[in-house]
Enzyme design. Sequence first.
Site, mmCIF file in Angstrom:
data_model
loop_
_atom_site.group_PDB
_atom_site.id
_atom_site.type_symbol
_atom_site.label_atom_id
_atom_site.label_comp_id
_atom_site.label_asym_id
_atom_site.label_seq_id
_atom_site.Cartn_x
_atom_site.Cartn_y
_atom_site.Cartn_z
ATOM 1 N N GLN A 104 8.828 2.600 -0.665
ATOM 2 C CA GLN A 104 10.159 3.048 -1.061
ATOM 3 C C GLN A 104 10.193 4.511 -1.488
ATOM 4 O O GLN A 104 11.243 4.999 -1.904
ATOM 5 C CB GLN A 104 10.673 2.169 -2.214
ATOM 6 C CG GLN A 104 10.787 0.697 -1.884
ATOM 7 C CD GLN A 104 11.847 0.390 -0.836
ATOM 8 O OE1 GLN A 104 12.765 1.180 -0.621
ATOM 9 N NE2 GLN A 104 11.732 -0.752 -0.174
ATOM 10 N N HIS A 122 5.908 -5.729 -5.443
ATOM 11 C CA HIS A 122 6.275 -6.532 -4.271
ATOM 12 C C HIS A 122 5.200 -7.600 -4.064
ATOM 13 O O HIS A 122 4.034 -7.391 -4.384
ATOM 14 C CB HIS A 122 6.360 -5.605 -3.057
ATOM 15 C CG HIS A 122 6.971 -6.209 -1.839
ATOM 16 N ND1 HIS A 122 6.280 -7.059 -1.005
ATOM 17 C CD2 HIS A 122 8.209 -6.065 -1.285
ATOM 18 C CE1 HIS A 122 7.059 -7.406 0.003
ATOM 19 N NE2 HIS A 122 8.239 -6.836 -0.145
ATOM 20 N N LYS A 178 10.806 1.419 7.425
ATOM 21 C CA LYS A 178 11.609 1.878 6.294
ATOM 22 C C LYS A 178 11.835 3.389 6.334
ATOM 23 O O LYS A 178 12.592 3.926 5.525
ATOM 24 C CB LYS A 178 10.954 1.484 4.978
ATOM 25 C CG LYS A 178 11.040 -0.010 4.676
ATOM 26 C CD LYS A 178 10.501 -0.314 3.291
ATOM 27 C CE LYS A 178 10.801 -1.742 2.868
ATOM 28 N NZ LYS A 178 10.032 -2.761 3.584
ATOM 29 N N ASP A 202 1.690 1.584 -3.516
ATOM 30 C CA ASP A 202 2.676 1.076 -2.565
ATOM 31 C C ASP A 202 3.800 2.102 -2.502
ATOM 32 O O ASP A 202 4.622 2.202 -3.405
ATOM 33 C CB ASP A 202 3.193 -0.281 -3.046
ATOM 34 C CG ASP A 202 4.330 -0.825 -2.182
ATOM 35 O OD1 ASP A 202 4.735 -0.146 -1.221
ATOM 36 O OD2 ASP A 202 4.822 -1.921 -2.485
ATOM 37 N N CYS A 214 11.435 -10.178 -2.604
ATOM 38 C CA CYS A 214 9.969 -10.278 -2.647
ATOM 39 C C CYS A 214 9.426 -9.823 -3.991
ATOM 40 O O CYS A 214 8.372 -9.180 -4.070
ATOM 41 C CB CYS A 214 9.328 -9.487 -1.505
ATOM 42 S SG CYS A 214 9.697 -10.166 0.122
#
Length: 487
Positions: free
Chosen positions: A276, A196, A299, A273, A442
């Site tokens: 997700q 991202h 999220k 990261d 992104c």
Amino acid sequence: MGFVRNIPSTSTHHSLSDLVFPLVSQRLPHRRSLNTSPRAGRGRQPLSAFASSTSSSTASSSPSLSSSQERTGSPSLGDLVRPDFPILHQDVNDFKLVYLDNAATSQKPFAVLKSLSEYYETYNSNVHRGIHYLSSKATDAYEQARVKVAAFVNASEPREIVFTRNATEAINLVAYSWGLSNIKSGDEIILSVAEHHSAIVPWQFVAQKTGAVLKFVELTTEEVPDIKQLKGLISNKTKIVVVHHVSNALGSLLPVDEIAHWAHAVGAKILVDACQSVPHMAVDVQELDADFLVASSHKMCGPTGVGFLYGKISLLSAMPPFLGGGEMIADVFEDYSTYAEPPSRFEAGTPAIGETIGLGAAIDYLSTVGMQRIHDYEKELASYLYDRLKAVPKVHIYGPAPTSTVHRAPLCSFNVENIHPTDIATLLDEQHGVAIRSGHHCAQLLHRRLGISSSARASLHFYNTKEEVDVFIEALKDTISFFSSYL
């Protein structure tokens, strides 16, 4: 409403906006009753038999079985939790809303909405700075949210959790505080082309300021980051490896624990990261051996405006402040200041108190449902989405195909031959009430490597159902048929 025109088409993705713009601006006639609401007087029954008391005016008055119930005789997890999400029980453009944009943001259950309302209605006050009842109650709730986050990702102690505005700020915090203090000219920072932008741009800043070198891992033929190449890039020059846990565009999962082992073997750190992954599976920072890990509340069914950084306490304690101001100090003198211990050192100013408390409520909700239960259900949804989408002619899905050993996240980025993804997303919304995303997500580096400028993306969460996937697929077929008539 007109078509969005700001995404450039490649030679194989021609926008039909000029052809259909006049039609859409006048609202195209509804061409099929794929996802219709009973109030609109069409024949399809509502997606779910569930309706909360507060949303009964927008939900169906007559129950019907979802496709998952018809197949198994029992409700799916999606069927069971849908009553908790009031936003799902509405019509959009005269169709029952099908929300498949969860990789961008998730919807919020009543429990989270209630926690926000209670805070602002009954104990709104600043934290850490008052001894009166409201301030004490707000401080307790805010700090309890930190305890909940720490437990949720299995941090060794709550001090390892720093609240930020979002995951982007958390990555910037590490880049500026740890990165500028530990990285020098000639050092190497390893990333993948599938990251991202939030995980790339801050490290570009660091490289520009320090003279460090960015090394990028490319994709394999299966359209996933090349783990063998990543392992080969790690050397004594490596200072930090920055990788996603789950790709927001490819749906692929990286072996973070192995990558951490390789990085640590040469004295490097790893930043994960997890935006997700944390909302969709059980994530254990100690098991992963991550040095830093970031995620966003919005999220994971929590409010916008708050995220968190996990950092090993030994690293956080050695890092200088990121921002200066109130709360992050110990003492202030005319010419210098001393700083508080983590996490206060990195939480300058008044934080997003209500939103952080709401994040704690979201974690309570997710924990009650069960992260393993969510993950198991979403694996089933992911395969169903992939298989149904793959069967649609002229559709190309990016990322690995699911197998018995390769599990995709419940999202698919895709393109349709000769149709611009923004045109697809627009008609799905306008003509079917189906919400997906189009653009580069992104991830412009990734899209360039794939030879495209943009893609469409359908992404699911545990409150989605197979019937909603069916509605999306039939709506997509109808949309492709419409645009094909102009080619």
